[in-house]
Motif scaffolding. Structure first.
Motif, PDB file in Angstrom:
ATOM      1  N   PRO A  21       0.826  -1.214   0.000  1.00  0.00           N
ATOM      2  CA  PRO A  21       0.000   0.000   0.000  1.00  0.00           C
ATOM      3  C   PRO A  21       0.859   1.263   0.000  1.00  0.00           C
ATOM      4  O   PRO A  21       1.840   1.355   0.745  1.00  0.00           O
ATOM      5  N   GLY A  22       0.514   2.188  -0.894  1.00  0.00           N
ATOM      6  CA  GLY A  22       1.250   3.434  -1.024  1.00  0.00           C
ATOM      7  C   GLY A  22       2.247   3.432  -2.163  1.00  0.00           C
ATOM      8  O   GLY A  22       2.660   4.498  -2.629  1.00  0.00           O
ATOM      9  N   THR A  24       3.589   3.241  -5.935  1.00  0.00           N
ATOM     10  CA  THR A  24       3.025   3.694  -7.196  1.00  0.00           C
ATOM     11  C   THR A  24       3.938   3.291  -8.342  1.00  0.00           C
ATOM     12  O   THR A  24       5.165   3.403  -8.236  1.00  0.00           O
ATOM     13  N   LYS A  94      -1.606   3.154  -8.441  1.00  0.00           N
ATOM     14  CA  LYS A  94      -1.276   3.264  -7.020  1.00  0.00           C
ATOM     15  C   LYS A  94      -1.910   2.098  -6.272  1.00  0.00           C
ATOM     16  O   LYS A  94      -3.127   1.876  -6.362  1.00  0.00           O
ATOM     17  N   CYS A  95      -1.088   1.374  -5.542  1.00  0.00           N
ATOM     18  CA  CYS A  95      -1.554   0.225  -4.763  1.00  0.00           C
ATOM     19  C   CYS A  95      -2.084   0.693  -3.408  1.00  0.00           C
ATOM     20  O   CYS A  95      -1.421   1.462  -2.705  1.00  0.00           O
ATOM     21  N   SER A  96      -3.286   0.256  -3.066  1.00  0.00           N
ATOM     22  CA  SER A  96      -3.801   0.477  -1.713  1.00  0.00           C
ATOM     23  C   SER A  96      -4.164  -0.891  -1.137  1.00  0.00           C
ATOM     24  O   SER A  96      -3.995  -1.919  -1.787  1.00  0.00           O
ATOM     25  N   GLU A  97      -4.668  -0.898   0.071  1.00  0.00           N
ATOM     26  CA  GLU A  97      -4.984  -2.149   0.759  1.00  0.00           C
ATOM     27  C   GLU A  97      -5.974  -3.008  -0.036  1.00  0.00           C
ATOM     28  O   GLU A  97      -5.809  -4.215  -0.141  1.00  0.00           O
ATOM     29  N   THR A 101      -5.644   2.241  -7.681  1.00  0.00           N
ATOM     30  CA  THR A 101      -6.228   3.461  -8.217  1.00  0.00           C
ATOM     31  C   THR A 101      -5.439   3.798  -9.478  1.00  0.00           C
ATOM     32  O   THR A 101      -4.208   3.833  -9.446  1.00  0.00           O
ATOM     33  N   ASP A 111     -10.827   2.571 -10.241  1.00  0.00           N
ATOM     34  CA  ASP A 111     -10.254   1.731  -9.195  1.00  0.00           C
ATOM     35  C   ASP A 111     -10.463   0.293  -9.633  1.00  0.00           C
ATOM     36  O   ASP A 111     -11.499  -0.033 -10.223  1.00  0.00           O
TER      37      ASP A 111
END
Length: 140
Positions: A21-22, A24, A94-97, A101, A111
């Motif tokens: 997460p976070g 990119t 962009k990777c999140s949990e 995105t 998303d």
């Protein structure tokens, strides 16, 4: 931050440090005037594709999908076609949990929910009718 400059397409490279997460991945390039389609794939090794991002100019859509254990999942195609043949572009993943995105040319496009846990994604592949200037891997 790690940047790959002017890679030959098609190319496949390991993602330095993997995804979390976070993190990119930003791809800057140009679409040839007669481009039909290209794909950006975030892969788990060479078999499974966690995120298949596939602009198709003839269909005027960007297909998003995953390829798991030899089978394609459900395609997502909403959002139209903000990319233009013959123009430059920037695609940011962009990777999140819970999802990726995707921003195209600085604007939110979609998303895409994780269908494979992000920590298993370890390679990026780009193939098709596209020229790539930079691929940048960055932390939050």
């Amino acid at each position: 931050m790690t940047t790959i400059v002017n890679p030959q397409v098609p190319f496949t490279r390991p993602i330095p440090g993997g995804l979390s997460p976070g993190r990119t991945i930003t791809i800057e390039g140009a679409i040839p005037p007669r481009s039909d389609r290209f794909a950006i794939n975030l892969q788990c090794g060479s078999a499974d594709i966690a995120f298949h991002f596939n602009p198709r100019f003839g269909d005027q859509c960007i297909v998003r999908n995953s390829y798991i254990s030899g089978h394609w999942g459900a395609e997502e195609t909403s959002g139209g076609m903000p990319l233009v043949r013959g123009e430059q572009f920037e695609a940011e993943f962009k990777c999140s949990e819970g999802h990726f995105t995707v921003n195209l040319n600085g604007k939110h496009f979609c998303d895409f929910p994780h269908r494979i846990p992000y920590h298993k994604i370890n390679h990026i592949n780009v193939d098709g009718d596209v020229n790539i200037r930079h691929v940048t891997f960055a932390d939050a």
